[in-house]
Motif scaffolding. Structure first.
Motif, PDB file in Angstrom:
ATOM      1  N   GLU A   1       0.943 -43.033  60.693  1.00  0.00           N
ATOM      2  CA  GLU A   1       1.158 -44.416  61.098  1.00  0.00           C
ATOM      3  C   GLU A   1       0.750 -44.579  62.554  1.00  0.00           C
ATOM      4  O   GLU A   1       0.525 -43.594  63.266  1.00  0.00           O
ATOM      5  CB  GLU A   1       2.624 -44.800  60.887  1.00  0.00           C
ATOM      6  CG  GLU A   1       3.039 -44.721  59.414  1.00  0.00           C
ATOM      7  CD  GLU A   1       4.537 -44.891  59.209  1.00  0.00           C
ATOM      8  OE1 GLU A   1       5.303 -44.560  60.141  1.00  0.00           O
ATOM      9  OE2 GLU A   1       4.936 -45.342  58.114  1.00  0.00           O
ATOM     10  N   MET A   2       0.649 -45.830  62.994  1.00  0.00           N
ATOM     11  CA  MET A   2       0.197 -46.084  64.356  1.00  0.00           C
ATOM     12  C   MET A   2       1.065 -45.375  65.388  1.00  0.00           C
ATOM     13  O   MET A   2       0.569 -44.847  66.379  1.00  0.00           O
ATOM     14  CB  MET A   2       0.184 -47.596  64.620  1.00  0.00           C
ATOM     15  CG  MET A   2      -0.278 -47.979  66.020  1.00  0.00           C
ATOM     16  SD  MET A   2      -1.942 -47.377  66.414  1.00  0.00           S
ATOM     17  CE  MET A   2      -2.926 -48.508  65.420  1.00  0.00           C
ATOM     18  N   ILE A   3       2.359 -45.303  65.139  1.00  0.00           N
ATOM     19  CA  ILE A   3       3.256 -44.643  66.088  1.00  0.00           C
ATOM     20  C   ILE A   3       2.974 -43.141  66.153  1.00  0.00           C
ATOM     21  O   ILE A   3       3.077 -42.522  67.207  1.00  0.00           O
ATOM     22  CB  ILE A   3       4.736 -44.926  65.718  1.00  0.00           C
ATOM     23  CG1 ILE A   3       5.652 -44.459  66.860  1.00  0.00           C
ATOM     24  CG2 ILE A   3       5.119 -44.265  64.393  1.00  0.00           C
ATOM     25  CD1 ILE A   3       7.092 -44.892  66.687  1.00  0.00           C
ATOM     26  N   ASP A   4       2.590 -42.534  65.023  1.00  0.00           N
ATOM     27  CA  ASP A   4       2.242 -41.104  65.005  1.00  0.00           C
ATOM     28  C   ASP A   4       0.924 -40.868  65.740  1.00  0.00           C
ATOM     29  O   ASP A   4       0.782 -39.891  66.483  1.00  0.00           O
ATOM     30  CB  ASP A   4       2.116 -40.611  63.561  1.00  0.00           C
ATOM     31  CG  ASP A   4       3.379 -40.856  62.755  1.00  0.00           C
ATOM     32  OD1 ASP A   4       4.463 -40.579  63.266  1.00  0.00           O
ATOM     33  OD2 ASP A   4       3.256 -41.338  61.609  1.00  0.00           O
ATOM     34  N   LEU A   5      -0.053 -41.756  65.498  1.00  0.00           N
ATOM     35  CA  LEU A   5      -1.347 -41.637  66.159  1.00  0.00           C
ATOM     36  C   LEU A   5      -1.195 -41.765  67.670  1.00  0.00           C
ATOM     37  O   LEU A   5      -1.767 -40.974  68.438  1.00  0.00           O
ATOM     38  CB  LEU A   5      -2.298 -42.712  65.622  1.00  0.00           C
ATOM     39  CG  LEU A   5      -3.668 -42.819  66.297  1.00  0.00           C
ATOM     40  CD1 LEU A   5      -4.433 -41.511  66.186  1.00  0.00           C
ATOM     41  CD2 LEU A   5      -4.467 -43.973  65.687  1.00  0.00           C
ATOM     42  N   GLN A   6      -0.421 -42.743  68.116  1.00  0.00           N
ATOM     43  CA  GLN A   6      -0.222 -42.926  69.549  1.00  0.00           C
ATOM     44  C   GLN A   6       0.504 -41.734  70.164  1.00  0.00           C
ATOM     45  O   GLN A   6       0.156 -41.269  71.253  1.00  0.00           O
ATOM     46  CB  GLN A   6       0.571 -44.206  69.810  1.00  0.00           C
ATOM     47  CG  GLN A   6       0.735 -44.524  71.291  1.00  0.00           C
ATOM     48  CD  GLN A   6       1.641 -45.705  71.540  1.00  0.00           C
ATOM     49  OE1 GLN A   6       2.656 -45.863  70.879  1.00  0.00           O
ATOM     50  NE2 GLN A   6       1.284 -46.543  72.490  1.00  0.00           N
ATOM     51  N   SER A   7       1.503 -41.219  69.455  1.00  0.00           N
ATOM     52  CA  SER A   7       2.261 -40.072  69.964  1.00  0.00           C
ATOM     53  C   SER A   7       1.364 -38.860  70.138  1.00  0.00           C
ATOM     54  O   SER A   7       1.431 -38.161  71.159  1.00  0.00           O
ATOM     55  CB  SER A   7       3.413 -39.752  69.009  1.00  0.00           C
ATOM     56  OG  SER A   7       4.108 -38.601  69.421  1.00  0.00           O
TER      57      SER A   7
ATOM     58  N   LEU B   1       1.481 -56.643  65.692  1.00  0.00           N
ATOM     59  CA  LEU B   1       1.295 -55.465  64.850  1.00  0.00           C
ATOM     60  C   LEU B   1       2.527 -54.574  64.862  1.00  0.00           C
ATOM     61  O   LEU B   1       3.118 -54.325  65.902  1.00  0.00           O
ATOM     62  CB  LEU B   1       0.085 -54.662  65.315  1.00  0.00           C
ATOM     63  CG  LEU B   1      -0.327 -53.527  64.379  1.00  0.00           C
ATOM     64  CD1 LEU B   1      -1.104 -54.069  63.195  1.00  0.00           C
ATOM     65  CD2 LEU B   1      -1.153 -52.484  65.109  1.00  0.00           C
ATOM     66  N   ARG B   2       2.892 -54.072  63.690  1.00  0.00           N
ATOM     67  CA  ARG B   2       3.994 -53.118  63.585  1.00  0.00           C
ATOM     68  C   ARG B   2       3.474 -51.704  63.835  1.00  0.00           C
ATOM     69  O   ARG B   2       2.393 -51.344  63.398  1.00  0.00           O
ATOM     70  CB  ARG B   2       4.630 -53.200  62.194  1.00  0.00           C
ATOM     71  CG  ARG B   2       5.289 -54.524  61.889  1.00  0.00           C
ATOM     72  CD  ARG B   2       5.681 -54.612  60.439  1.00  0.00           C
ATOM     73  NE  ARG B   2       4.525 -54.553  59.572  1.00  0.00           N
ATOM     74  CZ  ARG B   2       4.579 -54.504  58.240  1.00  0.00           C
ATOM     75  NH1 ARG B   2       5.745 -54.482  57.647  1.00  0.00           N
ATOM     76  NH2 ARG B   2       3.479 -54.455  57.518  1.00  0.00           N
ATOM     77  N   MET B   3       4.282 -50.893  64.497  1.00  0.00           N
ATOM     78  CA  MET B   3       3.873 -49.529  64.791  1.00  0.00           C
ATOM     79  C   MET B   3       3.933 -48.642  63.554  1.00  0.00           C
ATOM     80  O   MET B   3       3.525 -47.483  63.600  1.00  0.00           O
ATOM     81  CB  MET B   3       4.753 -48.945  65.902  1.00  0.00           C
ATOM     82  CG  MET B   3       4.560 -49.620  67.253  1.00  0.00           C
ATOM     83  SD  MET B   3       2.860 -49.489  67.851  1.00  0.00           S
ATOM     84  CE  MET B   3       2.812 -47.768  68.330  1.00  0.00           C
ATOM     85  N   ARG B   4       4.453 -49.166  62.443  1.00  0.00           N
ATOM     86  CA  ARG B   4       4.471 -48.423  61.185  1.00  0.00           C
ATOM     87  C   ARG B   4       3.251 -48.717  60.318  1.00  0.00           C
ATOM     88  O   ARG B   4       3.195 -48.324  59.155  1.00  0.00           O
ATOM     89  CB  ARG B   4       5.749 -48.742  60.406  1.00  0.00           C
ATOM     90  CG  ARG B   4       7.020 -48.205  61.071  1.00  0.00           C
ATOM     91  CD  ARG B   4       7.006 -46.699  61.146  1.00  0.00           C
ATOM     92  NE  ARG B   4       8.193 -46.153  61.803  1.00  0.00           N
ATOM     93  CZ  ARG B   4       8.355 -44.872  62.090  1.00  0.00           C
ATOM     94  NH1 ARG B   4       7.402 -44.013  61.788  1.00  0.00           N
ATOM     95  NH2 ARG B   4       9.447 -44.447  62.686  1.00  0.00           N
ATOM     96  N   THR B   5       2.270 -49.398  60.881  1.00  0.00           N
ATOM     97  CA  THR B   5       1.024 -49.659  60.158  1.00  0.00           C
ATOM     98  C   THR B   5       0.255 -48.358  59.946  1.00  0.00           C
ATOM     99  O   THR B   5       0.107 -47.557  60.871  1.00  0.00           O
ATOM    100  CB  THR B   5       0.149 -50.647  60.944  1.00  0.00           C
ATOM    101  OG1 THR B   5       0.885 -51.849  61.160  1.00  0.00           O
ATOM    102  CG2 THR B   5      -1.127 -50.980  60.176  1.00  0.00           C
TER     103      THR B   5
END
Length: 404
Positions: free
Chosen positions: A179-185, A131-135
């Motif tokens: 995106e997934m990276i924003d959610l994780q952050s 999975l890409r973190m930009r999903t």
């Protein structure tokens, strides 16, 4: 002896050349996931996964399906399990191809599931090496299985259609792009809580084969924001209030604001936000956290329902004041929702304070939620009408008769 060394070297060379094919997987053996939907399973504690898989041969927009093809651009299937991983493995029981996630555009989470928590979802998809973190990650009040399986809009693949909705989200200002990276952050942050865009199926489309006065084909629409506290969905914000939120989270490129005509309050004008400068400046005085929020915006008149000219400075000033009050009200409304209704910092103000006062932040971060709800936040808006696009004079009829 020389011949023997040559043979050894040639054998080693052949091994190096052929080793790249070891463990290869043919693309025809893969089911390329374009979107995934997550719902609560029928049994308590289970989760339902819906995978939207592209059919490359049928995704070219063919109207007639050749032999062996269905004419459908996607194949969607669901499976249920005690966890996301087991549900995906159950998908393999009836999928002739191996599920492959690297091309996934969006993860759609049903709101009932999101209210129970998305920590397991976040953990699984950030661990997945494909999975890409930009999903993109979104929530929906509709069944996620239905939303990812409905062919809508101009794109033949629903996952692509959802992704493309966010290309212009900074103009429509109807939902945040997370995106997934924003959610994780946001989830891992010691101050910021996550927000996700809300999507729903709304009847907007009109059949070309059977035109009717009423739209009856469902389209995927951006309908605001889902607000989280840690990993649980605690509320939603409508599209209108989301406009104030996006000033804090994104670089707003454009937007539309309606205002009453200065010369006739019964008629309306519309301006387009063109250039914005948004600042939230933190303050810390007498152990009191505060923020001075300022928005400067240049706008253009794009629609005038009444005579209007930039040469009339009185009219221009009245219109600017209306727009300033409108934008200030939107920002104050989202601040109120964050501080008083949901009582969580989804505006990323803790991050802003930390950048300016790192030493003070270490002292107040353990009680940031309480400090945030009591913070004094002032809001100012400064609007300037720079042009009326191509028209500097009011649009008036050339007819001299009274009836025209």
């Amino acid at each position: 002896m020389i011949f023997r060394w040559k043979a050894v070297l040639m054998f080693a060379f052949m091994v190096i050349l052929t080793s790249g094919c070891a463990g290869k997987t043919e693309i025809n053996d893969l089911g390329l996931v374009m979107a995934v939907g997550l719902d609560k399973g029928k049994e308590e504690g289970t989760i339902q996964v819906t995978a939207q898989v592209a059919r490359p041969a049928d995704a070219r927009g063919q109207t007639g399906a050749p032999s062996g093809q269905t004419g459908e651009p996607i194949w969607s299937s669901t499976a249920t399990g005690d966890s996301i991983f087991t549900a995906i493995r159950h998908l393999g029981k009836h999928s002739s191809r191996r599920i492959y996630w690297a091309h996934n555009f969006v993860i759609v989470i049903n709101e009932d599931l999101a209210k129970e928590g998305i920590a397991d979802i976040l953990d699984f998809f950030t661990r997945n090496h494909q999975l890409r973190m930009r999903t993109l990650v979104v929530v929906t009040p509709d069944p996620a299985s239905k939303l990812v399986s409905t062919i809508t809009g101009l794109e033949v693949v629903p996952g692509q259609a959802i992704k493309d909705l966010f290309q212009y989200s900074s103009i429509t200002m109807a939902a945040p792009k997370t995106e997934m990276i924003d959610l994780q952050s946001a989830y891992l942050s010691d101050s910021t809580h996550p927000v996700l865009a809300r999507l729903s199926l709304e009847e907007h489309g009109i059949s070309n084969k059977k035109p009717t006065a009423k739209a009856n084909i469902k389209q995927i629409e951006l309908v605001g924001t889902g607000v989280f506290k840690n990993d649980k969905l605690i509320g939603t914000i409508g599209p209108e209030d989301t406009k104030g939120l996006l000033f804090f989270l994104e670089n707003v490129k454009s937007g539309a604001v309606a205002a009453q005509c200065p010369s006739n309050p019964d008629k309306f004008m519309t301006v387009e936000l063109r250039y914005q400068k948004f600042d939230a400046t933190p303050t810390y005085k007498d152990n009191q956290v505060g923020f001075d929020v300022k928005l400067k915006s240049s706008v253009q008149v794009v629609e005038a329902g009444c005579p209007f000219s930039l040469k009339d400075r009185q009219q221009v000033k009245e219109l600017e004041t209306q727009i300033e009050e409108n934008l200030k009200g939107k920002i104050e409304k989202i601040v109120h929702l964050a501080q008083k209704e949901y009582k969580v910092d989804f505006l990323e103000l803790g991050k802003v304070f930390n950048n300016r006062f790192p030493a003070e932040w270490k002292k107040i971060v353990p009680n940031w939620e309480d400090e945030f709800t009591k913070a004094k936040i002032s809001v100012e808006a400064d609007v300037q009408i720079k042009s009326s696009v191509l028209l500097y004079q009011p649009t008036q009829s050339g007819k001299k008769n009274e009836g025209y």
